[in-house]
Design a protein around this motif. Structure first.
Motif, PDB file in Angstrom:
ATOM      1  N   SER A  38       0.675  -1.219  -0.161  1.00 22.11           N
ATOM      2  CA  SER A  38       0.047  -0.015  -0.043  1.00 22.11           C
ATOM      3  C   SER A  38       0.933   1.385  -0.172  1.00 22.11           C
ATOM      4  O   SER A  38       0.455   2.387  -0.680  1.00 22.11           O
ATOM      5  N   THR A  39       1.857   1.386   0.815  1.00 28.52           N
ATOM      6  CA  THR A  39       2.913   2.233   0.679  1.00 28.52           C
ATOM      7  C   THR A  39       3.603   2.738  -0.388  1.00 28.52           C
ATOM      8  O   THR A  39       3.649   3.647  -0.920  1.00 28.52           O
ATOM      9  N   THR A  45       2.374   6.372  -6.944  1.00 27.60           N
ATOM     10  CA  THR A  45       1.130   7.168  -7.694  1.00 27.60           C
ATOM     11  C   THR A  45       1.498   8.575  -7.502  1.00 27.60           C
ATOM     12  O   THR A  45       0.914   9.479  -8.279  1.00 27.60           O
ATOM     13  N   GLY A  46       1.799   9.033  -6.244  1.00 29.68           N
ATOM     14  CA  GLY A  46       2.020  10.576  -5.924  1.00 29.68           C
ATOM     15  C   GLY A  46       3.343  11.104  -6.676  1.00 29.68           C
ATOM     16  O   GLY A  46       2.894  12.088  -7.165  1.00 29.68           O
ATOM     17  N   PHE A 101      -4.912  14.264  -4.502  1.00 32.83           N
ATOM     18  CA  PHE A 101      -5.586  13.769  -3.525  1.00 32.83           C
ATOM     19  C   PHE A 101      -6.389  12.490  -4.125  1.00 32.83           C
ATOM     20  O   PHE A 101      -6.439  11.389  -3.418  1.00 32.83           O
ATOM     21  N   LEU A 102      -6.984  12.821  -5.069  1.00 37.29           N
ATOM     22  CA  LEU A 102      -7.717  11.762  -5.995  1.00 37.29           C
ATOM     23  C   LEU A 102      -6.764  10.378  -6.314  1.00 37.29           C
ATOM     24  O   LEU A 102      -7.432   9.481  -6.073  1.00 37.29           O
ATOM     25  N   THR A 103      -5.773  10.965  -6.841  1.00 34.50           N
ATOM     26  CA  THR A 103      -4.969   9.786  -7.290  1.00 34.50           C
ATOM     27  C   THR A 103      -4.521   8.783  -6.032  1.00 34.50           C
ATOM     28  O   THR A 103      -4.390   7.697  -6.259  1.00 34.50           O
ATOM     29  N   LEU A 104      -4.182   9.657  -4.897  1.00 37.73           N
ATOM     30  CA  LEU A 104      -3.550   9.036  -3.911  1.00 37.73           C
ATOM     31  C   LEU A 104      -4.806   8.184  -3.148  1.00 37.73           C
ATOM     32  O   LEU A 104      -4.513   6.871  -2.698  1.00 37.73           O
ATOM     33  N   LEU A 105      -6.007   8.628  -3.447  1.00 31.83           N
ATOM     34  CA  LEU A 105      -7.011   7.961  -2.738  1.00 31.83           C
ATOM     35  C   LEU A 105      -7.364   6.593  -3.554  1.00 31.83           C
ATOM     36  O   LEU A 105      -7.474   5.423  -3.103  1.00 31.83           O
ATOM     37  N   ALA A 110      -6.484   0.790  -4.265  1.00 28.71           N
ATOM     38  CA  ALA A 110      -6.440  -0.332  -5.229  1.00 28.71           C
ATOM     39  C   ALA A 110      -5.389  -1.282  -4.465  1.00 28.71           C
ATOM     40  O   ALA A 110      -5.465  -2.397  -4.890  1.00 28.71           O
ATOM     41  N   ALA A 111      -4.493  -0.828  -3.704  1.00 28.35           N
ATOM     42  CA  ALA A 111      -3.344  -1.839  -3.131  1.00 28.35           C
ATOM     43  C   ALA A 111      -4.091  -3.074  -2.504  1.00 28.35           C
ATOM     44  O   ALA A 111      -3.625  -3.977  -2.897  1.00 28.35           O
ATOM     45  N   PRO A 112      -5.071  -2.833  -1.359  1.00 31.31           N
ATOM     46  CA  PRO A 112      -5.578  -4.038  -0.823  1.00 31.31           C
ATOM     47  C   PRO A 112      -6.336  -4.854  -2.167  1.00 31.31           C
ATOM     48  O   PRO A 112      -6.351  -5.981  -1.859  1.00 31.31           O
TER      49      PRO A 112
END
Length: 384
Positions: A38-39, A45-46, A101-105, A110-112
């Motif tokens: 997730s990290t 992505t950021g 913010f949207l891409t980080l959300l 998506a990671a899990p």
């Protein structure tokens, strides 16, 4: 001692989790998770968002800064105007940061999903008093999982700190030069340096994720391992208890036999062995291409078929070879095989003659003898 050893081995969780066990775990919200993955997803992505939209975001930031430091004299002495400027600055800043913010959300969600799949588990939302138990919390802290998480946190801190220190040390002269550069140029150079450092940090986090994901999958499946007794019990639950299944099959056979017996009164003729086999035939020229077997049996069932035929005035014909052939090669509600057409045709002709004799009188018809049953169709009877 051997039975005790065998019993202990049955209680050890040595078996891989079954598909049903995995499905139950998903229903309870238990899926493999990796914080490192997730990290990594959020960081990369950021970085990509800043790399793609960094120029636009920098321009928006400069516009916000210029607007914030350049205002008319009236604005400085009017609280309402100052608040309007502040709201405009905050709105501009939020609009600038919204894509990030949207891409980080999306990355955080998506990671899990990538590792454990999309899961909706209402059971996991329920209140669990066990989670508030301080003893269990302390036990988790000093468990193997807690130790592994602590080691990963230390490695992550050393790795990120080491990468950041390496970038700062290698670019120390360039960073000091930014102090004398114009604002636009300095921000662009500083952004490039930050993105470069972020790429290196994301790459290091990707290495941690590659090591952590297999470990989390192994630990997840280890946690869900089953004992041999649990595997046996689950198999019985899915397949059903043999005794229960046996009773169900017996009931199904009884119901099928009752349905079959209910069809005997509708038969045109019952061909018998005369004592070991009975086969009931029915023929409707308008709806059937050939006579159909509507009931058959041997032993006690054959006797019951004959009794029902007599009670309902269904003609009986003793033809042992034909009875054995029909019993062996025909199923209930199926047409007779083509090899027996000739023999059964003679039987049906006899039945029609018998019916006419009973209605009109005269000379009774002779029962057909030596029916043409192919040798390969008659299995013979050891009881005869």
């Amino acid at each position: 001692m051997e039975p005790a050893v065998a019993e202990d081995s049955d209680l050890e969780k040595t078996e891989a989790p079954s598909s049903r066990r995995l499905e139950q775990a998903r229903e309870e919200g238990q899926v493999p998770q990796s914080r490192e993955l997730s990290t990594f997803f959020v960081t990369i992505t950021g970085v990509l968002t800043l790399w793609l939209l960094g120029g636009w975001m920098a321009e928006r930031m400069l516009a916000v800064v210029r607007t914030g430091f350049a205002f008319e004299r009236e604005t400085a002495f009017d609280v309402t105007l100052m608040l309007d400027v502040l709201r405009g600055q905050l709105g501009g800043a939020m609009l600038m940061l919204m894509p990030l913010f949207l891409t980080l959300l999306v990355a955080a969600v998506a990671a899990p999903v990538v590792l454990g799949g999309l899961v909706f588990a209402p059971k996991a939302l329920g209140f669990n008093f066990g989670r508030m138990n301080p003893l269990q919390g302390i036990a988790r802290m000093f468990s193997v999982h807690g130790l592994a998480e602590m080691v990963k946190a230390i490695l992550k801190s050393l790795l990120i700190g080491g990468v950041a220190s390496m970038v700062l040390w290698s670019n120390k002269e360039h960073l000091f030069d930014l102090m004398v550069e114009p604002l636009e140029t300095g921000m662009a150079d500083f952004s490039a340096t930050v993105i470069f450092a972020a790429v290196l940090i994301a790459a290091s986090l990707g290495l941690l994720a590659l090591m952590d994901v297999p470990f989390q999958l192994w630990q997840y499946h280890k946690k869900l391992r089953m004992t041999k007794e649990e595997v046996k019990r689950e198999g019985k639950e899915q397949e059903g208890d043999p005794q229960v299944k046996g009773r169900i099959r017996a009931m199904q056979r009884e119901m099928a036999r009752r349905r079959m017996m209910a069809e005997v009164p509708k038969a045109d003729v019952v061909v018998t062995n005369p004592t070991h086999f009975s086969v009931a035939l029915k023929y409707d020229a308008e709806r059937m291409g050939a006579p159909v077997v509507i009931a058959k049996g041997r032993g006690e069932i054959a006797l019951k078929i004959r009794e029902l035929a007599v009670e309902n005035k269904v003609p009986l014909l003793e033809a042992p070879p034909l009875a054995r052939a029909l019993y062996r090669h025909c199923e209930i509600e199926q047409s007779i095989p083509a090899a027996l057409y000739t023999a059964v045709a003679e039987v049906m002709a006899y039945v029609y003659q018998l019916d006419n004799w009973m209605k009109q009188g005269g000379q009774p018809p002779h029962a057909p003898a030596h029916l043409p049953v192919p040798a390969g169709m008659d299995p013979g009877s050891p009881d005869e």
